[in-house]
Scaffold this motif. Structure first.
Motif, short mmCIF file in Angstrom:
data_model
loop_
_atom_site.label_atom_id
_atom_site.label_comp_id
_atom_site.label_asym_id
_atom_site.label_seq_id
_atom_site.Cartn_x
_atom_site.Cartn_y
_atom_site.Cartn_z
N ARG A 157 -9.86 33.72 34.45
CA ARG A 157 -9.12 34.66 35.30
C ARG A 157 -8.66 33.98 36.60
O ARG A 157 -7.54 34.22 37.06
N VAL A 158 -9.51 33.15 37.18
CA VAL A 158 -9.12 32.42 38.39
C VAL A 158 -7.98 31.47 38.05
O VAL A 158 -7.00 31.35 38.81
N PHE A 159 -8.08 30.77 36.93
CA PHE A 159 -7.02 29.87 36.51
C PHE A 159 -5.69 30.62 36.37
O PHE A 159 -4.64 30.13 36.78
N ALA A 160 -5.75 31.80 35.81
CA ALA A 160 -4.53 32.57 35.56
C ALA A 160 -3.95 33.17 36.85
O ALA A 160 -2.73 33.32 36.96
N GLU A 161 -4.81 33.48 37.80
CA GLU A 161 -4.37 34.23 38.98
C GLU A 161 -4.20 33.41 40.24
O GLU A 161 -3.46 33.81 41.15
N ALA A 162 -4.88 32.27 40.34
CA ALA A 162 -4.87 31.49 41.57
C ALA A 162 -3.48 30.92 41.85
O ALA A 162 -2.77 30.50 40.93
N THR A 163 -3.10 30.88 43.11
CA THR A 163 -1.83 30.28 43.50
C THR A 163 -2.02 28.84 44.00
O THR A 163 -1.05 28.09 44.07
N HIS A 169 -6.76 23.24 39.12
CA HIS A 169 -7.23 21.97 38.54
C HIS A 169 -8.75 21.94 38.47
O HIS A 169 -9.33 21.52 37.47
N ARG A 170 -9.41 22.36 39.56
CA ARG A 170 -10.86 22.31 39.61
C ARG A 170 -11.49 23.26 38.59
O ARG A 170 -12.49 22.93 37.95
N VAL A 171 -10.91 24.44 38.47
CA VAL A 171 -11.44 25.40 37.52
C VAL A 171 -11.33 24.87 36.09
O VAL A 171 -12.22 25.09 35.25
N LEU A 172 -10.26 24.15 35.81
CA LEU A 172 -10.09 23.58 34.47
C LEU A 172 -11.24 22.65 34.11
O LEU A 172 -11.57 22.49 32.92
N LEU A 173 -11.84 22.01 35.12
CA LEU A 173 -12.94 21.08 34.85
C LEU A 173 -14.12 21.77 34.19
O LEU A 173 -14.92 21.12 33.50
N SER A 174 -14.26 23.07 34.41
CA SER A 174 -15.40 23.81 33.83
C SER A 174 -14.99 24.62 32.61
O SER A 174 -15.80 25.38 32.08
N LEU A 175 -13.76 24.46 32.16
CA LEU A 175 -13.30 25.19 30.97
C LEU A 175 -13.24 24.26 29.77
O LEU A 175 -12.43 23.33 29.73
N ALA A 181 -16.51 27.10 21.98
CA ALA A 181 -17.38 27.28 23.15
C ALA A 181 -17.25 28.67 23.75
O ALA A 181 -18.05 29.05 24.61
N TYR A 182 -16.28 29.45 23.30
CA TYR A 182 -16.02 30.77 23.86
C TYR A 182 -16.49 31.85 22.89
O TYR A 182 -16.22 31.76 21.69
N PRO A 183 -17.14 32.89 23.40
CA PRO A 183 -17.53 34.01 22.53
C PRO A 183 -16.29 34.78 22.08
O PRO A 183 -15.24 34.73 22.74
N PRO A 184 -16.39 35.50 20.98
CA PRO A 184 -15.22 36.22 20.44
C PRO A 184 -14.53 37.14 21.46
O PRO A 184 -13.29 37.26 21.44
N HIS A 185 -15.30 37.77 22.34
CA HIS A 185 -14.66 38.74 23.25
C HIS A 185 -13.78 38.06 24.30
O HIS A 185 -13.03 38.74 25.00
N LEU A 186 -13.83 36.72 24.39
CA LEU A 186 -12.99 36.01 25.34
C LEU A 186 -11.80 35.30 24.68
O LEU A 186 -10.98 34.70 25.38
N HIS A 187 -11.70 35.38 23.36
CA HIS A 187 -10.65 34.64 22.67
C HIS A 187 -9.24 35.10 23.07
O HIS A 187 -8.34 34.28 23.25
N LYS A 188 -9.04 36.39 23.21
CA LYS A 188 -7.73 36.90 23.58
C LYS A 188 -7.35 36.43 24.98
O LYS A 188 -6.20 36.01 25.22
N LEU A 189 -8.31 36.46 25.90
CA LEU A 189 -8.06 36.00 27.27
C LEU A 189 -7.77 34.51 27.28
O LEU A 189 -6.87 34.03 28.00
N LEU A 190 -8.49 33.76 26.45
CA LEU A 190 -8.27 32.32 26.36
C LEU A 190 -6.88 32.00 25.82
O LEU A 190 -6.18 31.12 26.35
N GLU A 191 -6.45 32.71 24.81
CA GLU A 191 -5.12 32.47 24.23
C GLU A 191 -4.02 32.73 25.25
O GLU A 191 -3.03 32.00 25.31
N SER A 192 -4.22 33.74 26.07
CA SER A 192 -3.23 34.04 27.10
C SER A 192 -3.17 32.90 28.12
O SER A 192 -2.08 32.49 28.55
N ALA A 193 -4.34 32.39 28.50
CA ALA A 193 -4.38 31.28 29.46
C ALA A 193 -3.76 30.02 28.86
O ALA A 193 -3.04 29.28 29.55
N LEU A 194 -4.00 29.77 27.59
CA LEU A 194 -3.43 28.60 26.92
C LEU A 194 -1.91 28.68 26.86
O LEU A 194 -1.21 27.69 27.09
#
Length: 217
Positions: A157-163, A169-175, A181-194
């Motif tokens: 969410r920070v990656f998607a919203e931060a200006t 860049h820093r947040v990506l280091l922890s993704l 590595a992601y649970p099923p309930h985060l897959h939709k959010l991950l696809e949007s970020a990708l």
């Protein structure tokens, strides 16, 4: 060296945080005895007593986490994170860092990313008497899988919203780039970020998206 490769005057917020930790520990205030990086001198002064005590007062938890997040040097924020993990548990420390990532300032969010890595350090019974009586530790103190998932969600969410591009860049280091590595309930959010990352003008962000795409093949 600080994360941005800069040296010199330390942020006033870090000095205030280190001073508060020292005050609560009863460590002499050394900040006025040195014109060279007073906050770092204070951090060094509290490092040993923090690890030597069998327990830390509850009132020290928030200042410890604040100091860890405000420390501008990724090499030393462990001095605050590690004793907090021993005394209060990995779960609680990680949950506090998730809160910083969710609602902190951009500077605090960047600091939370630095501290997050330190919170994963392995624990040893001989490292601190706060580990547990007789070398036995309650597993519930360190159970953190759900907190790790909360960190992944907050990071996306920070990656998607931060200006701020540096924060992204820093947040990506922890993704992780692996979808596994992601649970099923985060897959939709991950696809949007990708999808957003693949079309981003910044090459580092696109490179992360390409790595994620490669891992999915």
């Amino acid at each position: 060296m600080t994360e941005d490769g800069q040296s010199g005057i330390e942020p006033r917020s870090f000095l205030a945080c280190a001073t508060e930790v020292a005050r609560l520990l009863g460590v002499e205030d050394l900040s006025m005895k040195s014109d060279d990086r007073p906050a770092r001198h204070l951090a060094h002064a509290v490092r040993k007593p923090l690890l030597e005590r069998a327990c830390l007062p509850e009132e020290l938890f928030a200042p410890l986490m604040a100091a860890a997040v405000c420390d501008p040097d990724r090499s030393f924020c462990r001095w605050f994170v590690e004793p907090a993990v021993y005394a209060f548990g990995r779960r609680r420390v990680m949950a506090a860092l998730v809160d910083y990532l969710r609602i902190g300032t951009d500077a605090e969010r960047a600091g939370a990313v630095r501290a997050w890595y330190c919170a994963h350090a392995p624990l040893r019974a001989d490292r601190s008497p706060a580990y547990g009586p007789g070398g036995v530790r309650d597993p519930a103190l360190d159970e953190s899988q759900d907190i790790k998932y909360a960190w992944l969600e907050a990071s996306i969410r920070v990656f998607a919203e931060a200006t701020d591009l540096r924060l992204r860049h820093r947040v990506l280091l922890s993704l992780p780039t692996s979808r596994a590595a992601y649970p099923p309930h985060l897959h939709k959010l991950l696809e949007s970020a990708l999808a957003s990352a693949q079309a981003h003008p910044d090459q580092h962000i696109r490179r992360w998206a390409a790595a994620a795409h490669h891992d999915a093949v």
